[in-house]
Design a protein around this motif. Structure first.
Motif, short mmCIF file in Angstrom:
data_model
loop_
_atom_site.label_atom_id
_atom_site.label_comp_id
_atom_site.label_asym_id
_atom_site.label_seq_id
_atom_site.Cartn_x
_atom_site.Cartn_y
_atom_site.Cartn_z
N ASN A 120 7.50 1.00 5.88
CA ASN A 120 8.74 1.57 5.35
C ASN A 120 8.82 1.46 3.84
N ALA A 121 8.25 0.42 3.25
CA ALA A 121 8.28 0.25 1.80
C ALA A 121 7.26 1.14 1.09
N ALA A 122 6.23 1.56 1.79
CA ALA A 122 5.16 2.37 1.18
C ALA A 122 5.68 3.73 0.74
N THR A 123 5.17 4.22 -0.38
CA THR A 123 5.42 5.61 -0.75
C THR A 123 4.56 6.47 0.17
N PHE A 177 0.85 -1.18 0.00
CA PHE A 177 0.00 0.00 0.00
C PHE A 177 0.89 1.23 0.00
N ASP A 178 0.31 2.36 -0.29
CA ASP A 178 0.97 3.65 -0.12
C ASP A 178 0.28 4.38 1.02
N LEU A 179 0.95 5.39 1.56
CA LEU A 179 0.42 6.13 2.70
C LEU A 179 0.14 7.57 2.33
N LEU A 180 -0.93 8.10 2.85
CA LEU A 180 -1.24 9.52 2.77
C LEU A 180 -1.22 10.03 4.21
N LEU A 181 -0.31 10.95 4.49
CA LEU A 181 -0.11 11.41 5.86
C LEU A 181 -0.11 12.92 5.93
N GLY A 182 -0.62 13.45 7.03
CA GLY A 182 -0.43 14.86 7.33
C GLY A 182 0.99 15.05 7.80
N ARG A 183 1.46 16.28 7.77
CA ARG A 183 2.86 16.55 8.12
C ARG A 183 3.17 16.16 9.56
N ARG A 184 2.26 16.44 10.48
CA ARG A 184 2.53 16.12 11.89
C ARG A 184 2.66 14.61 12.10
N GLY A 207 -1.66 2.48 -8.97
CA GLY A 207 -0.83 2.11 -7.83
C GLY A 207 -1.61 1.35 -6.77
N PRO A 208 -0.92 0.99 -5.70
CA PRO A 208 -1.58 0.26 -4.61
C PRO A 208 -2.58 1.14 -3.87
N ASP A 209 -3.35 0.52 -2.97
CA ASP A 209 -4.30 1.28 -2.15
C ASP A 209 -3.56 2.40 -1.42
#
Length: 187
Positions: free
Chosen positions: A73-76, A44-51, A111-113
């Motif tokens: 760790n492998a996720a974008t 999967f990939d990650l969508l994160l806020g800056r904090r 791409g992945p989820d």
């Protein structure tokens, strides 16, 4: 995906008057980890806020030995930030200056989820713009009373459709919901 108390608190770090940090630890179990891994998948990939990105940078790069650590760790990491030049933990993808358009662009690829962990401000934005497909809540059998909530008081009302639930031996419910849209107005 979010760890949440019965009263809607998602905050895990102490500070700003919150003294219950790490409240999920007593409820962790191998069955719970297995359910989380199943919900997010191996790739999967990650969508994160800056904090959240900054908090995770202090932990996950050094926790690569576990299956969840390897996946994270492998996720974008796509980070909603005004300082993309300072993102060191990667791989990192750029959302651009317009976060909503950047997320739409990422979601339009093969791409992945794309999974959001934490990042409560970002979660409300995603739901308000119809960019969240599912909401997975790991609901813990605790009441914390105060702390950062899953949704702020200013978030738009939303309708979710129940998809499934799993229970861990420690009483954590892993509930999956599909995003429907704005809450219908009563007639």
């Amino acid at each position: 995906m979010e760890h949440v108390s019965l009263d809607g608190v998602i905050q895990h770090e102490n500070g700003e008057g919150f003294v219950h940090g790490d409240w999920t630890t007593p409820y962790r179990s191998p069955a719970g980890l297995e359910a989380v891994m199943e919900a997010q998948g191996d790739v999967f990939d990650l969508l994160l806020g800056r904090r959240t990105y900054d908090l995770w940078t202090g932990y996950w790069p050094n926790a690569g030995g576990s299956p969840i650590g390897k996946s994270i760790n492998a996720a974008t990491k796509y980070v909603a930030t005004h300082r993309p030049d300072s993102l060191e933990w990667g791989p990192v993808g750029n959302l651009g200056a317009d976060v909503i358009e950047g997320i739409r662009s990422v979601k339009s690829t093969d791409g992945p989820d794309l999974i959001v962990w934490g990042s409560s401000t970002l979660t409300s934005v995603l739901l308000n713009h119809g960019l969240a497909d599912e909401v997975v809540l790991m609901v813990y059998p605790v009441l914390l009373g105060r702390g950062k909530r899953f949704f702020s008081d200013t978030a738009d009302p939303r309708e979710l459709a129940f998809v499934s639930t799993k229970t861990t031996p420690t009483g954590v419910l892993i509930n999956t919901y599909r995003h429907v849209g704005a809450l219908p107005k009563p007639v």
